[in-house]
Design a protein around this motif. Structure first.
Motif, PDB file in Angstrom:
ATOM      1  N   GLN A 187      43.151   7.055 -66.827  1.00 18.99           N
ATOM      2  CA  GLN A 187      44.589   7.172 -66.292  1.00 18.99           C
ATOM      3  C   GLN A 187      44.567   6.212 -65.156  1.00 18.99           C
ATOM      4  OE1 GLN A 187      44.849  11.199 -64.354  1.00 18.99           O
ATOM      5  NE2 GLN A 187      46.934  10.989 -63.558  1.00 18.99           N
ATOM      6  N   VAL A 188      46.061   5.471 -65.103  1.00 15.23           N
ATOM      7  CA  VAL A 188      46.137   4.654 -63.924  1.00 15.23           C
ATOM      8  C   VAL A 188      46.484   5.388 -62.557  1.00 15.23           C
ATOM      9  CG1 VAL A 188      47.430   2.661 -63.317  1.00 15.23           C
ATOM     10  CG2 VAL A 188      46.867   2.945 -65.774  1.00 15.23           C
ATOM     11  N   GLN A 189      45.818   4.905 -61.498  1.00 16.32           N
ATOM     12  CA  GLN A 189      45.909   5.630 -60.186  1.00 16.32           C
ATOM     13  C   GLN A 189      45.935   4.738 -59.065  1.00 16.32           C
ATOM     14  OE1 GLN A 189      43.424   9.055 -60.254  1.00 16.32           O
ATOM     15  NE2 GLN A 189      45.224  10.252 -59.498  1.00 16.32           N
ATOM     16  N   LEU A 190      46.846   4.799 -58.298  1.00 16.22           N
ATOM     17  CA  LEU A 190      46.744   4.142 -56.922  1.00 16.22           C
ATOM     18  C   LEU A 190      46.637   5.369 -55.929  1.00 16.22           C
ATOM     19  CD1 LEU A 190      49.646   1.383 -57.292  1.00 16.22           C
ATOM     20  CD2 LEU A 190      47.024   1.125 -57.398  1.00 16.22           C
ATOM     21  N   VAL A 191      45.645   5.055 -55.161  1.00 16.42           N
ATOM     22  CA  VAL A 191      45.368   6.067 -54.089  1.00 16.42           C
ATOM     23  C   VAL A 191      45.221   5.241 -52.767  1.00 16.42           C
ATOM     24  CG1 VAL A 191      43.652   7.902 -53.327  1.00 16.42           C
ATOM     25  CG2 VAL A 191      44.206   7.455 -55.792  1.00 16.42           C
ATOM     26  N   GLU A 192      45.989   5.825 -51.956  1.00 15.14           N
ATOM     27  CA  GLU A 192      46.072   5.341 -50.418  1.00 15.14           C
ATOM     28  C   GLU A 192      45.006   6.196 -49.466  1.00 15.14           C
ATOM     29  OE1 GLU A 192      50.674   4.882 -52.036  1.00 15.14           O
ATOM     30  OE2 GLU A 192      48.755   6.555 -52.232  1.00 15.14           O
ATOM     31  N   SER A 193      44.636   5.416 -48.587  1.00 15.73           N
ATOM     32  CA  SER A 193      43.842   6.196 -47.434  1.00 15.73           C
ATOM     33  C   SER A 193      44.173   5.556 -46.310  1.00 15.73           C
ATOM     34  CB  SER A 193      42.566   6.266 -47.983  1.00 15.73           C
ATOM     35  OG  SER A 193      41.744   5.048 -48.110  1.00 15.73           O
ATOM     36  N   GLY A 194      43.581   6.198 -44.974  1.00 15.08           N
ATOM     37  CA  GLY A 194      43.646   5.360 -43.969  1.00 15.08           C
ATOM     38  C   GLY A 194      44.556   5.761 -42.977  1.00 15.08           C
ATOM     39  N   GLY A 195      45.528   6.746 -43.343  1.00 17.62           N
ATOM     40  CA  GLY A 195      46.781   7.168 -42.602  1.00 17.62           C
ATOM     41  C   GLY A 195      46.011   8.000 -41.477  1.00 17.62           C
ATOM     42  N   GLY A 196      46.998   8.353 -40.541  1.00 14.94           N
ATOM     43  CA  GLY A 196      46.394   9.372 -39.421  1.00 14.94           C
ATOM     44  C   GLY A 196      47.488   9.332 -38.222  1.00 14.94           C
ATOM     45  N   LEU A 197      46.976   9.884 -37.072  1.00 12.38           N
ATOM     46  CA  LEU A 197      47.611  10.024 -35.937  1.00 12.38           C
ATOM     47  C   LEU A 197      47.088   9.025 -34.956  1.00 12.38           C
ATOM     48  CD1 LEU A 197      49.756  11.306 -34.072  1.00 12.38           C
ATOM     49  CD2 LEU A 197      48.009  12.806 -33.678  1.00 12.38           C
ATOM     50  N   VAL A 198      48.143   7.833 -34.316  1.00  9.58           N
ATOM     51  CA  VAL A 198      47.472   7.041 -33.605  1.00  9.58           C
ATOM     52  C   VAL A 198      48.604   6.932 -32.280  1.00  9.58           C
ATOM     53  CG1 VAL A 198      48.714   5.102 -34.887  1.00  9.58           C
ATOM     54  CG2 VAL A 198      46.655   4.583 -33.258  1.00  9.58           C
ATOM     55  N   GLY A 202      50.770   1.468 -29.712  1.00  7.49           N
ATOM     56  CA  GLY A 202      50.195   0.022 -29.391  1.00  7.49           C
ATOM     57  C   GLY A 202      48.775   0.090 -30.081  1.00  7.49           C
ATOM     58  N   GLY A 203      48.442   1.317 -30.909  1.00 10.58           N
ATOM     59  CA  GLY A 203      47.127   1.288 -31.472  1.00 10.58           C
ATOM     60  C   GLY A 203      47.194   0.498 -32.952  1.00 10.58           C
ATOM     61  N   SER A 204      46.095   0.770 -33.517  1.00 10.02           N
ATOM     62  CA  SER A 204      45.997   0.223 -34.791  1.00 10.02           C
ATOM     63  C   SER A 204      45.445   1.116 -36.059  1.00 10.02           C
ATOM     64  CB  SER A 204      45.140  -1.130 -34.845  1.00 10.02           C
ATOM     65  OG  SER A 204      45.531  -1.974 -33.826  1.00 10.02           O
ATOM     66  N   LEU A 205      45.866   0.831 -37.082  1.00 13.48           N
ATOM     67  CA  LEU A 205      45.227   1.389 -38.513  1.00 13.48           C
ATOM     68  C   LEU A 205      45.260   0.382 -39.650  1.00 13.48           C
ATOM     69  CD1 LEU A 205      47.413   4.715 -38.620  1.00 13.48           C
ATOM     70  CD2 LEU A 205      45.270   4.616 -38.063  1.00 13.48           C
ATOM     71  N   ARG A 206      44.329   1.018 -40.405  1.00 17.10           N
ATOM     72  CA  ARG A 206      44.172   0.031 -41.626  1.00 17.10           C
ATOM     73  C   ARG A 206      44.174   0.859 -43.058  1.00 17.10           C
ATOM     74  NH1 ARG A 206      38.708  -2.670 -44.308  1.00 17.10           N
ATOM     75  NH2 ARG A 206      39.830  -4.550 -44.968  1.00 17.10           N
ATOM     76  N   LEU A 207      45.191   0.792 -43.796  1.00 19.15           N
ATOM     77  CA  LEU A 207      45.385   1.384 -44.855  1.00 19.15           C
ATOM     78  C   LEU A 207      44.745   0.765 -45.890  1.00 19.15           C
ATOM     79  CD1 LEU A 207      49.125   2.336 -44.597  1.00 19.15           C
ATOM     80  CD2 LEU A 207      47.159   3.477 -43.493  1.00 19.15           C
ATOM     81  N   SER A 208      44.303   1.484 -46.824  1.00 19.77           N
ATOM     82  CA  SER A 208      43.508   1.128 -48.176  1.00 19.77           C
ATOM     83  C   SER A 208      44.476   1.696 -49.515  1.00 19.77           C
ATOM     84  CB  SER A 208      42.393   1.295 -48.206  1.00 19.77           C
ATOM     85  OG  SER A 208      41.345   0.640 -47.316  1.00 19.77           O
ATOM     86  N   CYS A 209      44.325   0.849 -50.460  1.00 18.68           N
ATOM     87  CA  CYS A 209      45.020   1.268 -51.774  1.00 18.68           C
ATOM     88  C   CYS A 209      44.014   0.954 -52.689  1.00 18.68           C
ATOM     89  CB  CYS A 209      46.337   0.740 -51.750  1.00 18.68           C
ATOM     90  SG  CYS A 209      46.848   0.887 -53.535  1.00 18.68           S
ATOM     91  N   ALA A 210      43.315   2.022 -53.283  1.00 17.35           N
ATOM     92  CA  ALA A 210      42.357   1.729 -54.141  1.00 17.35           C
ATOM     93  C   ALA A 210      42.931   1.978 -55.943  1.00 17.35           C
ATOM     94  CB  ALA A 210      41.001   2.545 -54.135  1.00 17.35           C
ATOM     95  N   ALA A 211      42.642   1.039 -56.538  1.00 19.14           N
ATOM     96  CA  ALA A 211      43.057   1.287 -58.045  1.00 19.14           C
ATOM     97  C   ALA A 211      42.237   1.887 -58.942  1.00 19.14           C
ATOM     98  CB  ALA A 211      43.916  -0.068 -58.168  1.00 19.14           C
ATOM     99  N   SER A 212      42.595   2.565 -59.815  1.00 21.24           N
ATOM    100  CA  SER A 212      41.486   3.002 -60.677  1.00 21.24           C
ATOM    101  C   SER A 212      42.382   3.104 -62.261  1.00 21.24           C
ATOM    102  CB  SER A 212      40.817   4.204 -60.673  1.00 21.24           C
ATOM    103  OG  SER A 212      41.959   5.234 -60.382  1.00 21.24           O
ATOM    104  N   GLY A 213      41.503   2.969 -63.502  1.00 19.08           N
ATOM    105  CA  GLY A 213      42.157   3.275 -64.473  1.00 19.08           C
ATOM    106  C   GLY A 213      42.584   1.707 -65.282  1.00 19.08           C
ATOM    107  N   HIS A 214      42.775   0.861 -64.204  1.00 18.28           N
ATOM    108  CA  HIS A 214      43.432  -0.507 -64.470  1.00 18.28           C
ATOM    109  C   HIS A 214      42.972  -1.549 -63.397  1.00 18.28           C
ATOM    110  CE1 HIS A 214      46.432  -3.062 -66.475  1.00 18.28           C
ATOM    111  NE2 HIS A 214      47.171  -3.264 -65.157  1.00 18.28           N
ATOM    112  N   THR A 215      43.068  -2.744 -63.925  1.00 15.23           N
ATOM    113  CA  THR A 215      42.729  -3.826 -63.039  1.00 15.23           C
ATOM    114  C   THR A 215      44.183  -4.432 -62.573  1.00 15.23           C
ATOM    115  OG1 THR A 215      41.782  -5.928 -62.391  1.00 15.23           O
ATOM    116  CG2 THR A 215      42.213  -5.319 -64.898  1.00 15.23           C
ATOM    117  N   PHE A 216      44.519  -4.628 -61.301  1.00 17.42           N
ATOM    118  CA  PHE A 216      45.731  -5.046 -60.984  1.00 17.42           C
ATOM    119  C   PHE A 216      45.673  -6.585 -60.506  1.00 17.42           C
ATOM    120  CE2 PHE A 216      48.393  -1.386 -61.450  1.00 17.42           C
ATOM    121  CZ  PHE A 216      47.615  -0.336 -61.436  1.00 17.42           C
TER     122      PHE A 216
END
Length: 124
Positions: free
Chosen positions: A1-12, A15-29
């Protein structure tokens, strides 16, 4: 199953910073441009930025220029969105998506696979 899964969100704080990630599975992009979009309550989904399949080209919405940086690691099948100097108006659900093209485009209709989104909330 092809999936994209985001992570790293939250409350800030503003002036602050966040780093979001998007990991793919089931397929190479590695042959696809990748994009980040966001949707705030009551608003349409909007383009944030995109990166080409080999990372040689990046485009950003005016609201993201100078503050956000997109990168990718094809060996890890992961795309990142580094967000700095965050503002309350950046509050939204952030989505990553895989484009049907090799180079990034702005229109969401060119993105065929989407993640479920991750919430980013910036307090003032």
């Amino acid at each position: 199953q092809v999936q994209l899964v985001e992570s790293g969100g939250g409350l800030v704080q503003a002036g602050g910073s966040l780093r979001l990630s998007c990991a793919a599975s089931g397929h190479t992009f590695a042959s696809n441009a990748m994009g980040w979009f966001r949707q705030a309550p009551g608003k349409e989904r909007e383009f944030v930025g995109g990166i080409s399949y080999i990372g040689d080209t990046r485009i950003y919405a005016d609201s993201a220029k100078g503050r956000f940086t997109i990168s990718r690691d094809n060996a890890k099948n992961t795309v990142y969105l580094e967000m700095n100097s965050l503002k309350p108006e950046d509050t939204a659900v952030y989505y990553c998506a895989a484009s049907n093209t090799r180079y990034p485009v702005i229109g969401p209709e060119e993105y065929g696979i989407w993640g479920q989104g991750t919430q980013v909330t910036v307090s003032s």
